[in-house]
Design an enzyme around this catalytic site. Structure first.
Site, PDB file in Angstrom:
ATOM      1  N   THR A 135       0.816  -1.214   0.000  1.00  0.00           N
ATOM      2  CA  THR A 135       0.000   0.000   0.000  1.00  0.00           C
ATOM      3  C   THR A 135       0.854   1.270   0.000  1.00  0.00           C
ATOM      4  O   THR A 135       2.015   1.246   0.444  1.00  0.00           O
ATOM      5  CB  THR A 135      -0.907  -0.022   1.249  1.00  0.00           C
ATOM      6  OG1 THR A 135      -1.446   1.268   1.474  1.00  0.00           O
ATOM      7  CG2 THR A 135      -0.153  -0.429   2.514  1.00  0.00           C
ATOM      8  N   ASP A 136       0.253   2.367  -0.438  1.00  0.00           N
ATOM      9  CA  ASP A 136       0.916   3.685  -0.363  1.00  0.00           C
ATOM     10  C   ASP A 136       1.205   4.071   1.081  1.00  0.00           C
ATOM     11  O   ASP A 136       2.106   4.867   1.350  1.00  0.00           O
ATOM     12  CB  ASP A 136       0.025   4.756  -1.007  1.00  0.00           C
ATOM     13  CG  ASP A 136      -1.386   4.787  -0.432  1.00  0.00           C
ATOM     14  OD1 ASP A 136      -1.841   3.758   0.091  1.00  0.00           O
ATOM     15  OD2 ASP A 136      -2.039   5.847  -0.498  1.00  0.00           O
ATOM     16  N   GLU A 137       0.436   3.485   2.020  1.00  0.00           N
ATOM     17  CA  GLU A 137       0.569   3.916   3.419  1.00  0.00           C
ATOM     18  C   GLU A 137       1.913   3.547   4.034  1.00  0.00           C
ATOM     19  O   GLU A 137       2.302   4.115   5.047  1.00  0.00           O
ATOM     20  CB  GLU A 137      -0.584   3.354   4.252  1.00  0.00           C
ATOM     21  CG  GLU A 137      -1.916   3.873   3.749  1.00  0.00           C
ATOM     22  CD  GLU A 137      -3.041   3.758   4.762  1.00  0.00           C
ATOM     23  OE1 GLU A 137      -2.750   3.675   5.966  1.00  0.00           O
ATOM     24  OE2 GLU A 137      -4.196   3.739   4.322  1.00  0.00           O
ATOM     25  N   TYR A 160      -1.435  -0.792  10.805  1.00  0.00           N
ATOM     26  CA  TYR A 160      -1.766  -1.375   9.494  1.00  0.00           C
ATOM     27  C   TYR A 160      -0.580  -1.232   8.542  1.00  0.00           C
ATOM     28  O   TYR A 160      -0.097  -2.215   7.987  1.00  0.00           O
ATOM     29  CB  TYR A 160      -3.016  -0.702   8.895  1.00  0.00           C
ATOM     30  CG  TYR A 160      -3.201  -1.001   7.422  1.00  0.00           C
ATOM     31  CD1 TYR A 160      -3.506  -2.288   6.984  1.00  0.00           C
ATOM     32  CD2 TYR A 160      -3.035   0.004   6.450  1.00  0.00           C
ATOM     33  CE1 TYR A 160      -3.650  -2.568   5.621  1.00  0.00           C
ATOM     34  CE2 TYR A 160      -3.191  -0.269   5.094  1.00  0.00           C
ATOM     35  CZ  TYR A 160      -3.491  -1.562   4.686  1.00  0.00           C
ATOM     36  OH  TYR A 160      -3.620  -1.845   3.350  1.00  0.00           O
ATOM     37  N   LYS A 164       1.934  -4.097   6.950  1.00  0.00           N
ATOM     38  CA  LYS A 164       2.029  -4.286   5.494  1.00  0.00           C
ATOM     39  C   LYS A 164       3.493  -4.163   5.058  1.00  0.00           C
ATOM     40  O   LYS A 164       3.956  -4.897   4.196  1.00  0.00           O
ATOM     41  CB  LYS A 164       1.168  -3.258   4.744  1.00  0.00           C
ATOM     42  CG  LYS A 164      -0.318  -3.470   4.851  1.00  0.00           C
ATOM     43  CD  LYS A 164      -0.809  -4.783   4.264  1.00  0.00           C
ATOM     44  CE  LYS A 164      -0.669  -4.895   2.775  1.00  0.00           C
ATOM     45  NZ  LYS A 164      -1.215  -6.188   2.263  1.00  0.00           N
TER      46      LYS A 164
HETATM   47  N1  LIG Z   1      -8.453  -1.061  -0.390  1.00  0.00           N
HETATM   48  C1  LIG Z   1      -7.417  -0.271  -0.648  1.00  0.00           C
HETATM   49  O1  LIG Z   1      -7.596   0.926  -0.916  1.00  0.00           O
HETATM   50  C2  LIG Z   1      -6.012  -0.840  -0.677  1.00  0.00           C
HETATM   51  C3  LIG Z   1      -4.952   0.004  -1.056  1.00  0.00           C
HETATM   52  C4  LIG Z   1      -3.664  -0.540  -1.104  1.00  0.00           C
HETATM   53  C5  LIG Z   1      -3.435  -1.861  -0.790  1.00  0.00           C
HETATM   54  N2  LIG Z   1      -4.470  -2.648  -0.406  1.00  0.00           N
HETATM   55  C6  LIG Z   1      -4.172  -4.037  -0.069  1.00  0.00           C
HETATM   56  O2  LIG Z   1      -4.913  -4.861  -0.975  1.00  0.00           O
HETATM   57  C7  LIG Z   1      -5.359  -6.048  -0.315  1.00  0.00           C
HETATM   58  C8  LIG Z   1      -6.860  -6.191  -0.410  1.00  0.00           C
HETATM   59  O3  LIG Z   1      -7.504  -5.053   0.162  1.00  0.00           O
HETATM   60  P1  LIG Z   1      -9.083  -4.958   0.265  1.00  0.00           P
HETATM   61  O4  LIG Z   1      -9.431  -3.537   0.448  1.00  0.00           O
HETATM   62  O5  LIG Z   1      -9.692  -5.721  -0.844  1.00  0.00           O
HETATM   63  O6  LIG Z   1      -9.299  -5.711   1.648  1.00  0.00           O
HETATM   64  P2  LIG Z   1     -10.556  -6.476   2.234  1.00  0.00           P
HETATM   65  O7  LIG Z   1     -10.523  -6.237   3.706  1.00  0.00           O
HETATM   66  O8  LIG Z   1     -11.805  -6.119   1.489  1.00  0.00           O
HETATM   67  O9  LIG Z   1     -10.237  -7.996   1.928  1.00  0.00           O
HETATM   68  C9  LIG Z   1      -9.267  -8.730   2.628  1.00  0.00           C
HETATM   69  C10 LIG Z   1      -9.671 -10.196   2.572  1.00  0.00           C
HETATM   70  O10 LIG Z   1      -8.630 -10.952   3.196  1.00  0.00           O
HETATM   71  C11 LIG Z   1      -9.228 -11.931   4.028  1.00  0.00           C
HETATM   72  N3  LIG Z   1      -8.270 -12.241   5.117  1.00  0.00           N
HETATM   73  C12 LIG Z   1      -7.786 -11.381   6.048  1.00  0.00           C
HETATM   74  N4  LIG Z   1      -6.942 -12.037   6.859  1.00  0.00           N
HETATM   75  C13 LIG Z   1      -6.898 -13.334   6.435  1.00  0.00           C
HETATM   76  C14 LIG Z   1      -6.206 -14.494   6.865  1.00  0.00           C
HETATM   77  N5  LIG Z   1      -5.426 -14.473   7.952  1.00  0.00           N
HETATM   78  N6  LIG Z   1      -6.385 -15.652   6.174  1.00  0.00           N
HETATM   79  C15 LIG Z   1      -7.202 -15.697   5.094  1.00  0.00           C
HETATM   80  N7  LIG Z   1      -7.893 -14.643   4.652  1.00  0.00           N
HETATM   81  C16 LIG Z   1      -7.741 -13.463   5.313  1.00  0.00           C
HETATM   82  C17 LIG Z   1     -10.523 -11.299   4.553  1.00  0.00           C
HETATM   83  O11 LIG Z   1     -11.475 -12.273   4.940  1.00  0.00           O
HETATM   84  C18 LIG Z   1     -10.983 -10.492   3.326  1.00  0.00           C
HETATM   85  O12 LIG Z   1     -11.845 -11.243   2.500  1.00  0.00           O
HETATM   86  C19 LIG Z   1      -4.852  -5.947   1.122  1.00  0.00           C
HETATM   87  O13 LIG Z   1      -3.637  -6.648   1.197  1.00  0.00           O
HETATM   88  C20 LIG Z   1      -4.621  -4.454   1.332  1.00  0.00           C
HETATM   89  O14 LIG Z   1      -3.623  -4.213   2.301  1.00  0.00           O
HETATM   90  C21 LIG Z   1      -5.757  -2.166  -0.337  1.00  0.00           C
END
Ligand SMILES: NC(=O)c1ccc[n+]([C@@H]2O[C@H](COP(=O)([O-])OP(=O)(O)OC[C@H]3O[C@@H](n4cnc5c(N)ncnc54)[C@H](O)[C@@H]3O)[C@@H](O)[C@H]2O)c1
Length: 343
Positions: A135-137, A160, A164
């Protein structure tokens, strides 16, 4: 035929990625998830319902919590894989502030478990790619005028982003120590259909629909709203497909350590007030809002994040659809599918 393991498949971004890859390719997809409060299999059910029987038959769902290692039984369920896209993670910043250990276990230990699985796969047959979704964070707040590049220093301001960054460093170490073919992506704020209703855009759509006031996080003077580069989840999926299929030149060698990183960035930077105004306009409604000093209301949050998308642009990828069009699309879809913006 390639077989792709996508962790966190019931999550927001991953379900868009599954939809994109199933339609774009003939690949088989295995979704692995443990279905926590942000995972929702109805997302997959919803996207699969619009696909053909043949496309549906290429998606397999495996239940597993990555806090535990992938045992031989789960390994058998997953089957042979060529590519691993690791998206499973605790992703809600506020929750990480309340429960930091939960995030260490899911994002650092969970990543170690999937990397170990990948290492075993890579021993018996060459794994084509492992992508870690960062992530950008991890870069922390970006002062005005600063857009972080892929290999800039990290500076986490909440658990968080720290977890990451921890998972990311493990992935880099697995490339350098075990030759695991790892790519890292840094993605900025993602939005789209079926996002968790707690997130800013669905919450904003609902509040404006109901005539309620929207909270806009700002600086201490309550004059400067926080800003982000928002990107639609389908554009993220397109970028992932792009880096998976493009033949890339050799990367710069950072003192002997390798592991290519890619920033996946939305086309325009937008402050949260402009975004809320855009959402209100798409609903033909007036915006009621209140500026709130984010430092006192949300410790651990940053006013501005920003990444440079130059590397991906040079390689030949940038979002093809304008942000205004994407926002309008999501507002219209949400108003026609209101159960997805209600909790
Ligand atoms: N949403 C954003 O804006 C954003 C930006 C940058 C990076 N990301 C990264 O992208 C990825 C997806 O983000 P998102 O927004 O779709 O998240 P989300 O919370 O919608 O989905 C995460 C999924 O991972 C599953 N999960 C969590 N811990 C788990 C574990 N221990 N075992 C199995 N499954 C597990 C959850 O059940 C969920 O379905 C993440 O890694 C997040 O850090 C998200």
């Amino acid at each position: 035929m390639k077989r792709v393991l996508i962790t966190g498949g019931a999550g927001f971004i991953a379900h868009h990625l599954i939809y994109y890859l199933i339609k774009k390719t003939s690949w088989d997809i295995v979704s692995l998830d443990r279905l926590d409060y942000s995972g929702n299999l109805n997302r997959l059910d919803s996207i699969l319902s619009s696909l053909t029987q043949e496309q549906k038959s290429r998606v397999k769902i495996v239940y597993h919590d990555l806090k535990s290692e992938i045992n031989p039984w789960i390994k058998k369920e997953i089957g042979d894989v060529d590519i691993i896209l690791h998206l499973a993670a605790g992703s809600h910043v506020d929750r990480s502030i309340d429960y930091p250990m939960e995030f260490v276990l899911d994002n650092v230990v969970g990543t170690a478990n999937i990397l170990e699985f990948a290492r075993q796969v890579n021993k018996s047959k060459k794994l084509e790619r492992f992508i870690y979704f960062s992530t950008d964070e991890v870069f922390g707040p970006a002062p005005k005028g600063v857009d972080y590049k892929e290999n800039d220093r990290y500076n986490s301001t909440n658990p968080y982003s720290a977890t990451k960054a921890g998972g990311e460093e493990l992935a880099v170490a697995y490339e350098n120590t075990y030759n695991l073919p790892v790519y890292i992506t840094h993605t900025m704020n993602v939005f789209g259909e079926r996002q968790h209703p707690e997130k800013f855009i669905p919450m904003c759509i609902k509040k404006i629909r109901d005539g309620e006031s929207v909270t806009i996080h700002s600086d201490k003077t309550k004059q400067i709203p926080g800003s982000r580069h928002y990107i639609h989840a389908e554009d993220v999926a397109e970028a992932i497909y792009f880096i998976l299929t493009k033949k890339l030149q050799n990367e710069i060698d950072y003192g002997g350590a390798k592991c290519p990183k890619f920033n996946i960035v939305g086309s325009e930077e937008l402050n949260n007030l402009e975004l809320a105004q855009m959402i209100a306009k798409s609903q033909n409604k007036d915006l009621k809002y209140e500026m709130v000093d984010f430092h006192s209301s949300r410790p651990g949050h940053d006013l501005r994040y920003s990444l440079s998308g130059e590397k991906m642009k040079k390689l030949g990828w940038e979002p093809s659809i304008k942000l205004t069009k994407r926002i309008k699309q999501v507002v219209e879809w949400s108003l026609n599918n209101q159960n997805w913006i209600e909790l």
